[in-house]
Design a protein around this motif. Structure first.
Motif, PDB file in Angstrom:
ATOM      1  N   ASP A  14       0.808  -1.235   0.000  1.00 42.56           N
ATOM      2  CA  ASP A  14       0.000   0.000   0.000  1.00 42.56           C
ATOM      3  C   ASP A  14       0.835   1.277   0.000  1.00 42.56           C
ATOM      4  N   GLU A  15       1.921   1.302  -0.793  1.00 40.77           N
ATOM      5  CA  GLU A  15       2.651   2.566  -0.982  1.00 40.77           C
ATOM      6  C   GLU A  15       1.699   3.584  -1.607  1.00 40.77           C
ATOM      7  N   TRP A  16       1.774   4.826  -1.139  1.00 36.81           N
ATOM      8  CA  TRP A  16       0.907   5.861  -1.723  1.00 36.81           C
ATOM      9  C   TRP A  16       1.644   7.185  -1.817  1.00 36.81           C
ATOM     10  N   PHE A  17       1.059   8.087  -2.610  1.00 32.91           N
ATOM     11  CA  PHE A  17       1.579   9.451  -2.745  1.00 32.91           C
ATOM     12  C   PHE A  17       0.382  10.379  -2.588  1.00 32.91           C
ATOM     13  N   PRO A  18       0.505  11.452  -1.806  1.00 30.53           N
ATOM     14  CA  PRO A  18      -0.648  12.334  -1.621  1.00 30.53           C
ATOM     15  C   PRO A  18      -1.057  12.983  -2.949  1.00 30.53           C
ATOM     16  N   VAL A  19      -2.339  12.890  -3.287  1.00 29.80           N
ATOM     17  CA  VAL A  19      -2.802  13.479  -4.557  1.00 29.80           C
ATOM     18  C   VAL A  19      -2.501  14.977  -4.572  1.00 29.80           C
ATOM     19  N   GLU A  20      -2.642  15.629  -3.402  1.00 29.43           N
ATOM     20  CA  GLU A  20      -2.395  17.083  -3.366  1.00 29.43           C
ATOM     21  C   GLU A  20      -0.927  17.421  -3.645  1.00 29.43           C
ATOM     22  N   SER A  21      -0.029  16.431  -3.401  1.00 31.32           N
ATOM     23  CA  SER A  21       1.394  16.680  -3.664  1.00 31.32           C
ATOM     24  C   SER A  21       1.709  16.723  -5.160  1.00 31.32           C
ATOM     25  N   ILE A  22       0.794  16.222  -5.981  1.00 26.33           N
ATOM     26  CA  ILE A  22       1.054  16.292  -7.432  1.00 26.33           C
ATOM     27  C   ILE A  22       1.080  17.769  -7.831  1.00 26.33           C
ATOM     28  N   GLU A  23       0.002  18.475  -7.502  1.00 26.18           N
ATOM     29  CA  GLU A  23      -0.058  19.889  -7.891  1.00 26.18           C
ATOM     30  C   GLU A  23       0.927  20.734  -7.066  1.00 26.18           C
ATOM     31  N   ASN A  24       0.933  20.502  -5.752  1.00 24.95           N
ATOM     32  CA  ASN A  24       1.863  21.278  -4.905  1.00 24.95           C
ATOM     33  C   ASN A  24       3.308  21.074  -5.340  1.00 24.95           C
ATOM     34  N   GLY A  25       3.646  19.832  -5.671  1.00 29.49           N
ATOM     35  CA  GLY A  25       5.020  19.513  -6.053  1.00 29.49           C
ATOM     36  C   GLY A  25       5.395  20.194  -7.365  1.00 29.49           C
ATOM     37  N   ILE A  26       4.524  20.061  -8.374  1.00 26.42           N
ATOM     38  CA  ILE A  26       4.838  20.670  -9.682  1.00 26.42           C
ATOM     39  C   ILE A  26       4.950  22.187  -9.534  1.00 26.42           C
ATOM     40  N   ARG A  27       4.025  22.781  -8.773  1.00 23.37           N
ATOM     41  CA  ARG A  27       4.058  24.248  -8.595  1.00 23.37           C
ATOM     42  C   ARG A  27       5.327  24.682  -7.860  1.00 23.37           C
ATOM     43  N   THR A  28       5.680  23.935  -6.786  1.00 25.64           N
ATOM     44  CA  THR A  28       6.890  24.301  -6.032  1.00 25.64           C
ATOM     45  C   THR A  28       8.121  24.219  -6.923  1.00 25.64           C
ATOM     46  N   ILE A  29       8.198  23.144  -7.696  1.00 30.19           N
ATOM     47  CA  ILE A  29       9.378  22.961  -8.555  1.00 30.19           C
ATOM     48  C   ILE A  29       9.438  24.075  -9.604  1.00 30.19           C
ATOM     49  N   ALA A  30       8.269  24.423 -10.164  1.00 28.97           N
ATOM     50  CA  ALA A  30       8.249  25.519 -11.151  1.00 28.97           C
ATOM     51  C   ALA A  30       8.757  26.810 -10.491  1.00 28.97           C
ATOM     52  N   HIS A  31       8.264  27.099  -9.282  1.00 31.92           N
ATOM     53  CA  HIS A  31       8.748  28.308  -8.580  1.00 31.92           C
ATOM     54  C   HIS A  31      10.236  28.206  -8.292  1.00 31.92           C
ATOM     55  N   LEU A  32      10.675  26.996  -7.947  1.00 33.49           N
ATOM     56  CA  LEU A  32      12.098  26.813  -7.635  1.00 33.49           C
ATOM     57  C   LEU A  32      12.956  27.109  -8.874  1.00 33.49           C
ATOM     58  N   TYR A  33      12.569  26.551 -10.011  1.00 26.28           N
ATOM     59  CA  TYR A  33      13.333  26.812 -11.243  1.00 26.28           C
ATOM     60  C   TYR A  33      13.393  28.317 -11.488  1.00 26.28           C
ATOM     61  N   HIS A  34      12.253  28.965 -11.276  1.00 23.21           N
ATOM     62  CA  HIS A  34      12.192  30.413 -11.496  1.00 23.21           C
ATOM     63  C   HIS A  34      13.112  31.159 -10.516  1.00 23.21           C
ATOM     64  N   GLU A  35      13.010  30.795  -9.230  1.00 29.81           N
ATOM     65  CA  GLU A  35      13.845  31.462  -8.211  1.00 29.81           C
ATOM     66  C   GLU A  35      15.327  31.241  -8.508  1.00 29.81           C
ATOM     67  N   ILE A  36      15.672  30.032  -8.931  1.00 28.10           N
ATOM     68  CA  ILE A  36      17.081  29.750  -9.242  1.00 28.10           C
ATOM     69  C   ILE A  36      17.531  30.615 -10.431  1.00 28.10           C
ATOM     70  N   SER A  37      16.618  30.822 -11.382  1.00 32.78           N
ATOM     71  CA  SER A  37      16.993  31.629 -12.560  1.00 32.78           C
ATOM     72  C   SER A  37      17.290  33.079 -12.163  1.00 32.78           C
ATOM     73  N   LEU A  38      16.743  33.495 -11.018  1.00 31.06           N
ATOM     74  CA  LEU A  38      16.976  34.880 -10.587  1.00 31.06           C
ATOM     75  C   LEU A  38      18.260  35.037  -9.794  1.00 31.06           C
ATOM     76  N   MET A  39      18.846  33.916  -9.409  1.00 32.99           N
ATOM     77  CA  MET A  39      20.067  33.996  -8.605  1.00 32.99           C
ATOM     78  C   MET A  39      21.226  34.414  -9.491  1.00 32.99           C
ATOM     79  N   ALA A  40      21.993  35.384  -8.992  1.00 32.22           N
ATOM     80  CA  ALA A  40      23.100  35.881  -9.799  1.00 32.22           C
ATOM     81  C   ALA A  40      24.132  34.786 -10.001  1.00 32.22           C
ATOM     82  N   LYS A  41      24.576  34.234  -8.900  1.00 29.05           N
ATOM     83  CA  LYS A  41      25.607  33.212  -8.983  1.00 29.05           C
ATOM     84  C   LYS A  41      25.289  32.221  -7.872  1.00 29.05           C
ATOM     85  N   ILE A  42      25.317  30.947  -8.181  1.00 30.34           N
ATOM     86  CA  ILE A  42      24.857  29.988  -7.187  1.00 30.34           C
ATOM     87  C   ILE A  42      25.896  29.656  -6.137  1.00 30.34           C
ATOM     88  N   CYS A  43      27.122  29.419  -6.546  1.00 29.63           N
ATOM     89  CA  CYS A  43      28.103  29.089  -5.503  1.00 29.63           C
ATOM     90  C   CYS A  43      29.437  29.763  -5.793  1.00 29.63           C
TER      91      CYS A  43
END
Ligand code: BES
Ligand code: ZN
Length: 469
Positions: free
Chosen positions: A440-469
């Motif tokens: 009975d492994e499961w994944f929260p259905v709400e994490s599908i949308e939350n996860g995709i949205r968070t990752i999209a925001h993350l990619y965007h936030e990373i694109s705004l970073m001048a220099k990462i390291c």
């Protein structure tokens, strides 16, 4: 100002794409989860290839260029989008499309490879670990590539089919293709959140040293009455060897075992004490009292910051119904150690072998094989990167993220960091109790949308970073 406005509408279009396509995403995940990509058994070789092909097709659907690479084991799938240009950061996403065997099948409420949603949970083997979570990254990229028209970062998706068997062919691949895999940051979604709705950034993983040990004695099974006494019983010898590994205070008794352990900073320890952890709740949930291990450490410390020795399996003699007076000729055990920085699987193997040599009784022989090894890991994230992750999480969860550790292992993490010389960010969306590796492994259905949205925001936030390291 103008720049911010453009960014805002840009993110709004990506978010709109995600909410408009959420039903399609769900049915696509179902397709992926229906493929029994079990890496542990050679029986599923064909299905491993099928999953790799599905993934390549899905990467292309999402707007990435994709290619399948053969390895001596299961194929590696690489997806790429590099149109953001040389000045934009490159994010490497790592995930795995193989899953653990689903047995025992009779304990599943619905069959493991027939995904089903019940009470907001998507039940299927691989839904959390890790096919469901790997998929989220493809869709975040797609939201930009198809919903907006361009991705603000360069993206590489590295998906392997052997994580659950210790990633034996991944490091050679990463080393060989290190130029192609060069990135500013690696992101992995193969872990969970500390509690439902509580976004969590992972700060540590334990490593692993896994052994198969066989004790052999007489050249064949013997009558235990006729020969018992002067013949050393391999099962009893194995029991003595195993009992010698840990004392009654939960300390591992292998010489020099604790030598290389680094302490956590006082700030990290303080943060750990402030986490919302409820021991009684966890005890109730797993149906076990949390009284093992080194008592002078808190439960979270024992789970995240301390090494362990576990017996994962035992086999010897007669175990069927009734009695059989047999003196077995061999006895086997699977033994694994979870490691913490800066223990290494190689050094632990040496110490383990030395210990076994010392404690093996006369009259039997022991052979030891190391099956898996993985280095422990502690996150090294710059303040700027932490800020980017926190902003992405806050936009979706309206809550500040906690920093949490993990007791499990992802063998390639430390090597990725070293070979590619880039920080690794672990950001997962499953919940405690998602039954990874269990029925009975499961994944929260709400994490599908939350996860995709968070990752999209993350990619965007990373694109705004001048220099990462
Ligand atoms: N996704 C898990 C690792 C994990 C799960 C880490 C939850 C932290 C929290 C991964 O697929 C896994 O199961 N790893 C194995 C290692 C392996 C060599 C079989 C493990 O930890 O046992
Ligand atoms: Zn796993």
């Amino acid at each position: 100002m103008g720049h911010t406005r453009i960014n805002l509408s840009y993110m709004r279009s990506a978010e709109q794409y995600i909410s408009e396509h959420i039903d399609t995403f769900q049915s696509e995940i179902f397709e992926f989860l229906r493929i029994p990509s079990i890496s542990a058994s050679p029986e599923y070789l064909h299905e491993m290839g099928e999953a790799a092909t599905w993934l390549k097709g899905m990467m292309e659907n999402s707007g990435l260029e994709a290619k399948i690479y053969k390895t001596p084991g299961n194929p590696i799938v690489l997806g790429e989008s590099s149109k953001a240009g040389e000045n934009a950061p490159t994010v490497l996403v790592y995930g795995h499309y193989d899953v653990q065997p689903p047995e025992p099948l009779d304990l599943w409420t619905s069959p493991p490879f027939e995904p089903e949603i019940r009470d907001g949970r998507l039940y299927a083997r691989g839904s959390s670990d890790d096919k469901g979570q790997l998929y989220l990254h493809l869709k975040a990229a797609e939201a930009f590539l198809k919903g907006v028209g361009n991705l603000p970062i360069n993206l590489i998706v590295l998906a392997e089919g052997e994580e659950e068997v210790g990633s034996p062919n991944l490091l050679p691949f990463v080393k060989k293709h290190s130029d192609q895999l060069a990135c500013d940051i690696a992101v992995i979604s193969d872990t969970g959140m500390m509690a439902p709705g509580l976004p969590s950034i992972l700060c540590s993983l334990r490593g692993l040293a896994y052994f198969d040990i066989e004790v052999s004695g007489p050249s064949s099974d013997l009558h235990s009455g006729v020969y018992g006494g002067p013949v050393v019983n391999p099962a009893l010898a194995l029991a003595q060897i195993l009992a010698s590994l840990q004392d009654s205070k939960g300390k591992i008794t292998i010489g020099n075992f604790y030598d290389d352990i680094l302490d956590w900073s006082s700030q990290a320890k303080k943060q750990m004490k402030e986490l919302p952890f409820n021991q009684q709740e966890l005890e109730r949930f797993i149906g076990a009292e949390l009284c093992g291990g080194e008592k002078e450490f808190s439960v979270l410390e024992r789970l995240w910051t301390r090494p362990t020795c576990e017996i994962n399996g035992l086999n010897s003699g007669y175990t069927g119904t009734g009695a059989k007076t047999v003196l077995p000729s061999t006895a086997q055990a699977k033994i694994s150690f979870r490691l913490v920085p800066d223990q290494t699987p190689q050094r632990i193997e040496n110490l383990f072998r030395k210990h076994i040599e010392k404690v093996t009784p006369k009259g039997v022989q022991v052979t030891i094989k190391q099956l898996h090894g993985g280095m422990p890991w502690r996150a090294q994230l710059s303040d700027e990167l932490k800020h980017a992750v926190n902003s992405a999480l806050e936009k979706v969860f309206n809550k500040r993220a906690v920093i949490a550790g993990e007791g499990g292992s992802i063998p390639i993490v430390r090597d990725l960091e070293t070979v590619l010389d880039s920080p690794v960010l672990l950001l997962g969306f499953s919940y405690p109790g998602c039954n990874l590796h269990a029925p009975d492994e499961w994944f929260p259905v709400e994490s599908i949308e939350n996860g995709i949205r968070t990752i999209a925001h993350l990619y965007h936030e990373i694109s705004l970073m001048a220099k990462i390291c």
